[in-house]
Motif scaffolding. Structure first.
Motif, PDB file in Angstrom:
ATOM      1  N   PHE A  95      10.015   4.803  10.567  1.00 40.75           N
ATOM      2  CA  PHE A  95       9.601   4.384   9.232  1.00 40.75           C
ATOM      3  C   PHE A  95       8.119   4.039   9.220  1.00 40.75           C
ATOM      4  O   PHE A  95       7.551   3.647  10.242  1.00 40.75           O
ATOM      5  CB  PHE A  95      10.440   3.221   8.686  1.00 40.75           C
ATOM      6  CG  PHE A  95      10.314   1.903   9.404  1.00 40.75           C
ATOM      7  CD1 PHE A  95       9.319   0.989   9.074  1.00 40.75           C
ATOM      8  CD2 PHE A  95      11.235   1.543  10.386  1.00 40.75           C
ATOM      9  CE1 PHE A  95       9.237  -0.244   9.715  1.00 40.75           C
ATOM     10  CE2 PHE A  95      11.161   0.309  11.028  1.00 40.75           C
ATOM     11  CZ  PHE A  95      10.159  -0.582  10.689  1.00 40.75           C
ATOM     12  N   LEU A  96       7.513   4.256   8.063  1.00 41.96           N
ATOM     13  CA  LEU A  96       6.153   3.823   7.810  1.00 41.96           C
ATOM     14  C   LEU A  96       6.215   2.414   7.245  1.00 41.96           C
ATOM     15  O   LEU A  96       7.051   2.124   6.390  1.00 41.96           O
ATOM     16  CB  LEU A  96       5.466   4.728   6.792  1.00 41.96           C
ATOM     17  CG  LEU A  96       4.889   6.038   7.296  1.00 41.96           C
ATOM     18  CD1 LEU A  96       4.523   6.943   6.118  1.00 41.96           C
ATOM     19  CD2 LEU A  96       3.681   5.796   8.175  1.00 41.96           C
ATOM     20  N   TYR A  97       5.345   1.557   7.715  1.00 42.67           N
ATOM     21  CA  TYR A  97       5.283   0.177   7.255  1.00 42.67           C
ATOM     22  C   TYR A  97       3.852  -0.102   6.843  1.00 42.67           C
ATOM     23  O   TYR A  97       2.920   0.113   7.628  1.00 42.67           O
ATOM     24  CB  TYR A  97       5.722  -0.754   8.392  1.00 42.67           C
ATOM     25  CG  TYR A  97       5.461  -2.216   8.165  1.00 42.67           C
ATOM     26  CD1 TYR A  97       6.052  -2.893   7.103  1.00 42.67           C
ATOM     27  CD2 TYR A  97       4.634  -2.932   9.013  1.00 42.67           C
ATOM     28  CE1 TYR A  97       5.812  -4.248   6.903  1.00 42.67           C
ATOM     29  CE2 TYR A  97       4.399  -4.285   8.826  1.00 42.67           C
ATOM     30  CZ  TYR A  97       4.988  -4.933   7.766  1.00 42.67           C
ATOM     31  OH  TYR A  97       4.747  -6.271   7.566  1.00 42.67           O
ATOM     32  N   VAL A  98       3.672  -0.528   5.605  1.00 39.15           N
ATOM     33  CA  VAL A  98       2.331  -0.793   5.099  1.00 39.15           C
ATOM     34  C   VAL A  98       2.304  -2.173   4.445  1.00 39.15           C
ATOM     35  O   VAL A  98       3.208  -2.526   3.680  1.00 39.15           O
ATOM     36  CB  VAL A  98       1.899   0.280   4.071  1.00 39.15           C
ATOM     37  CG1 VAL A  98       0.516  -0.019   3.520  1.00 39.15           C
ATOM     38  CG2 VAL A  98       1.923   1.653   4.706  1.00 39.15           C
ATOM     39  N   VAL A  99       1.276  -2.939   4.760  1.00 44.34           N
ATOM     40  CA  VAL A  99       1.049  -4.244   4.148  1.00 44.34           C
ATOM     41  C   VAL A  99      -0.117  -4.101   3.187  1.00 44.34           C
ATOM     42  O   VAL A  99      -1.176  -3.587   3.562  1.00 44.34           O
ATOM     43  CB  VAL A  99       0.747  -5.322   5.215  1.00 44.34           C
ATOM     44  CG1 VAL A  99       0.485  -6.672   4.549  1.00 44.34           C
ATOM     45  CG2 VAL A  99       1.884  -5.416   6.219  1.00 44.34           C
ATOM     46  N   LEU A 100       0.111  -4.544   1.952  1.00 45.83           N
ATOM     47  CA  LEU A 100      -0.891  -4.416   0.899  1.00 45.83           C
ATOM     48  C   LEU A 100      -1.300  -5.779   0.361  1.00 45.83           C
ATOM     49  O   LEU A 100      -0.453  -6.670   0.229  1.00 45.83           O
ATOM     50  CB  LEU A 100      -0.323  -3.596  -0.269  1.00 45.83           C
ATOM     51  CG  LEU A 100       0.198  -2.202   0.067  1.00 45.83           C
ATOM     52  CD1 LEU A 100       1.000  -1.653  -1.099  1.00 45.83           C
ATOM     53  CD2 LEU A 100      -0.945  -1.278   0.415  1.00 45.83           C
ATOM     54  N   ASP A 101      -2.569  -5.923   0.062  1.00 46.85           N
ATOM     55  CA  ASP A 101      -3.075  -7.111  -0.616  1.00 46.85           C
ATOM     56  C   ASP A 101      -2.613  -7.020  -2.072  1.00 46.85           C
ATOM     57  O   ASP A 101      -2.952  -6.073  -2.784  1.00 46.85           O
ATOM     58  CB  ASP A 101      -4.600  -7.134  -0.541  1.00 46.85           C
ATOM     59  CG  ASP A 101      -5.214  -8.321  -1.238  1.00 46.85           C
ATOM     60  OD1 ASP A 101      -4.731  -8.726  -2.326  1.00 46.85           O
ATOM     61  OD2 ASP A 101      -6.214  -8.841  -0.720  1.00 46.85           O
ATOM     62  N   ARG A 102      -1.843  -7.974  -2.489  1.00 44.51           N
ATOM     63  CA  ARG A 102      -1.223  -7.939  -3.821  1.00 44.51           C
ATOM     64  C   ARG A 102      -2.257  -7.945  -4.951  1.00 44.51           C
ATOM     65  O   ARG A 102      -2.007  -7.386  -6.016  1.00 44.51           O
ATOM     66  CB  ARG A 102      -0.265  -9.125  -3.941  1.00 44.51           C
ATOM     67  CG  ARG A 102       0.659  -9.030  -5.092  1.00 44.51           C
ATOM     68  CD  ARG A 102       1.746 -10.068  -4.979  1.00 44.51           C
ATOM     69  NE  ARG A 102       2.493 -10.091  -6.218  1.00 44.51           N
ATOM     70  CZ  ARG A 102       3.684 -10.605  -6.346  1.00 44.51           C
ATOM     71  NH1 ARG A 102       4.280 -11.156  -5.306  1.00 44.51           N
ATOM     72  NH2 ARG A 102       4.289 -10.602  -7.494  1.00 44.51           N
ATOM     73  N   GLN A 103      -3.411  -8.562  -4.731  1.00 40.69           N
ATOM     74  CA  GLN A 103      -4.452  -8.627  -5.762  1.00 40.69           C
ATOM     75  C   GLN A 103      -5.150  -7.285  -5.964  1.00 40.69           C
ATOM     76  O   GLN A 103      -5.619  -6.984  -7.055  1.00 40.69           O
ATOM     77  CB  GLN A 103      -5.500  -9.688  -5.406  1.00 40.69           C
ATOM     78  CG  GLN A 103      -4.965 -11.098  -5.384  1.00 40.69           C
ATOM     79  CD  GLN A 103      -4.536 -11.591  -6.759  1.00 40.69           C
ATOM     80  OE1 GLN A 103      -4.873 -11.016  -7.777  1.00 40.69           O
ATOM     81  NE2 GLN A 103      -3.780 -12.664  -6.779  1.00 40.69           N
ATOM     82  N   ARG A 104      -5.224  -6.489  -4.903  1.00 41.81           N
ATOM     83  CA  ARG A 104      -5.989  -5.237  -4.959  1.00 41.81           C
ATOM     84  C   ARG A 104      -5.131  -3.989  -5.074  1.00 41.81           C
ATOM     85  O   ARG A 104      -5.628  -2.927  -5.456  1.00 41.81           O
ATOM     86  CB  ARG A 104      -6.865  -5.120  -3.711  1.00 41.81           C
ATOM     87  CG  ARG A 104      -7.915  -6.205  -3.629  1.00 41.81           C
ATOM     88  CD  ARG A 104      -8.867  -6.084  -2.434  1.00 41.81           C
ATOM     89  NE  ARG A 104      -8.803  -4.863  -1.683  1.00 41.81           N
ATOM     90  CZ  ARG A 104      -8.557  -4.799  -0.377  1.00 41.81           C
ATOM     91  NH1 ARG A 104      -8.327  -5.892   0.318  1.00 41.81           N
ATOM     92  NH2 ARG A 104      -8.560  -3.654   0.252  1.00 41.81           N
ATOM     93  N   ALA A 105      -3.869  -4.085  -4.747  1.00 42.09           N
ATOM     94  CA  ALA A 105      -3.014  -2.893  -4.677  1.00 42.09           C
ATOM     95  C   ALA A 105      -2.343  -2.589  -6.013  1.00 42.09           C
ATOM     96  O   ALA A 105      -2.009  -3.486  -6.779  1.00 42.09           O
ATOM     97  CB  ALA A 105      -1.946  -3.090  -3.608  1.00 42.09           C
ATOM     98  N   ASN A 106      -2.144  -1.322  -6.247  1.00 49.04           N
ATOM     99  CA  ASN A 106      -1.319  -0.843  -7.347  1.00 49.04           C
ATOM    100  C   ASN A 106      -0.028  -0.369  -6.693  1.00 49.04           C
ATOM    101  O   ASN A 106      -0.004   0.677  -6.024  1.00 49.04           O
ATOM    102  CB  ASN A 106      -2.028   0.302  -8.078  1.00 49.04           C
ATOM    103  CG  ASN A 106      -1.194   0.897  -9.188  1.00 49.04           C
ATOM    104  OD1 ASN A 106       0.016   1.047  -9.074  1.00 49.04           O
ATOM    105  ND2 ASN A 106      -1.860   1.275 -10.256  1.00 49.04           N
ATOM    106  N   LEU A 107       1.041  -1.129  -6.856  1.00 49.00           N
ATOM    107  CA  LEU A 107       2.286  -0.855  -6.134  1.00 49.00           C
ATOM    108  C   LEU A 107       2.847   0.529  -6.447  1.00 49.00           C
ATOM    109  O   LEU A 107       3.280   1.250  -5.545  1.00 49.00           O
ATOM    110  CB  LEU A 107       3.321  -1.940  -6.434  1.00 49.00           C
ATOM    111  CG  LEU A 107       4.629  -1.848  -5.673  1.00 49.00           C
ATOM    112  CD1 LEU A 107       4.393  -1.834  -4.168  1.00 49.00           C
ATOM    113  CD2 LEU A 107       5.538  -2.994  -6.066  1.00 49.00           C
TER     114      LEU A 107
END
Length: 123
Positions: A95-107
């Motif tokens: 699986f691919l696992y990615v952590v995103l900054d919630r303020q900058r990311a477009n889910l």
């Protein structure tokens, strides 16, 4: 087809990406990581999220649901954690696992980009 390194680099190009890992959920080992920080140990996160994937797969089997996991989303106050099992024959058990900054990311866009990356991974 993209190698694991290319897939991780592509995942880090997602707006707001803080870290990415390609993980073998049969062993819990990260096959590769990119990004992360002192506060975000991707190897530890990969092992922990292996338990999440295994639990969901067991639940689907117990319920008799004949379907595949598209992705698993964990929302935190400041981050999104997205887990995307690979469905191609080359990615079975990964699986691919990615952590995103919630303020900058477009889910929505991040999920779309991960789907594209997933189809190109050849491990």
């Amino acid at each position: 087809m993209a190698s694991a390194d290319v897939a991780l680099k592509d995942a880090m190009m997602i707006e707001g990406a803080l870290g990415a890992a390609l993980v073998d959920y049969t062993s819990g080992m990260a096959l590769g990581t990119l990004g992360g920080s002192r506060d975000l140990d991707l190897a530890v996160a990969a092992a922990g999220n292996t338990d999440v994937v295994r639990a969901k797969l067991r639940t689907l089997e117990t319920l008799g649901i004949q379907d595949a996991i598209e992705d698993i989303l964990i929302t935190l106050g400041a981050q999104y954690h997205v887990i995307r099992p690979l469905t191609g024959s080359a990615g079975q058990g990964l699986f691919l696992y990615v952590v995103l900054d919630r303020q900058r990311a477009n889910l929505a866009m991040a999920r779309h980009q991960l789907k594209r990356i997933e189809t190109q991974v050849d491990v």
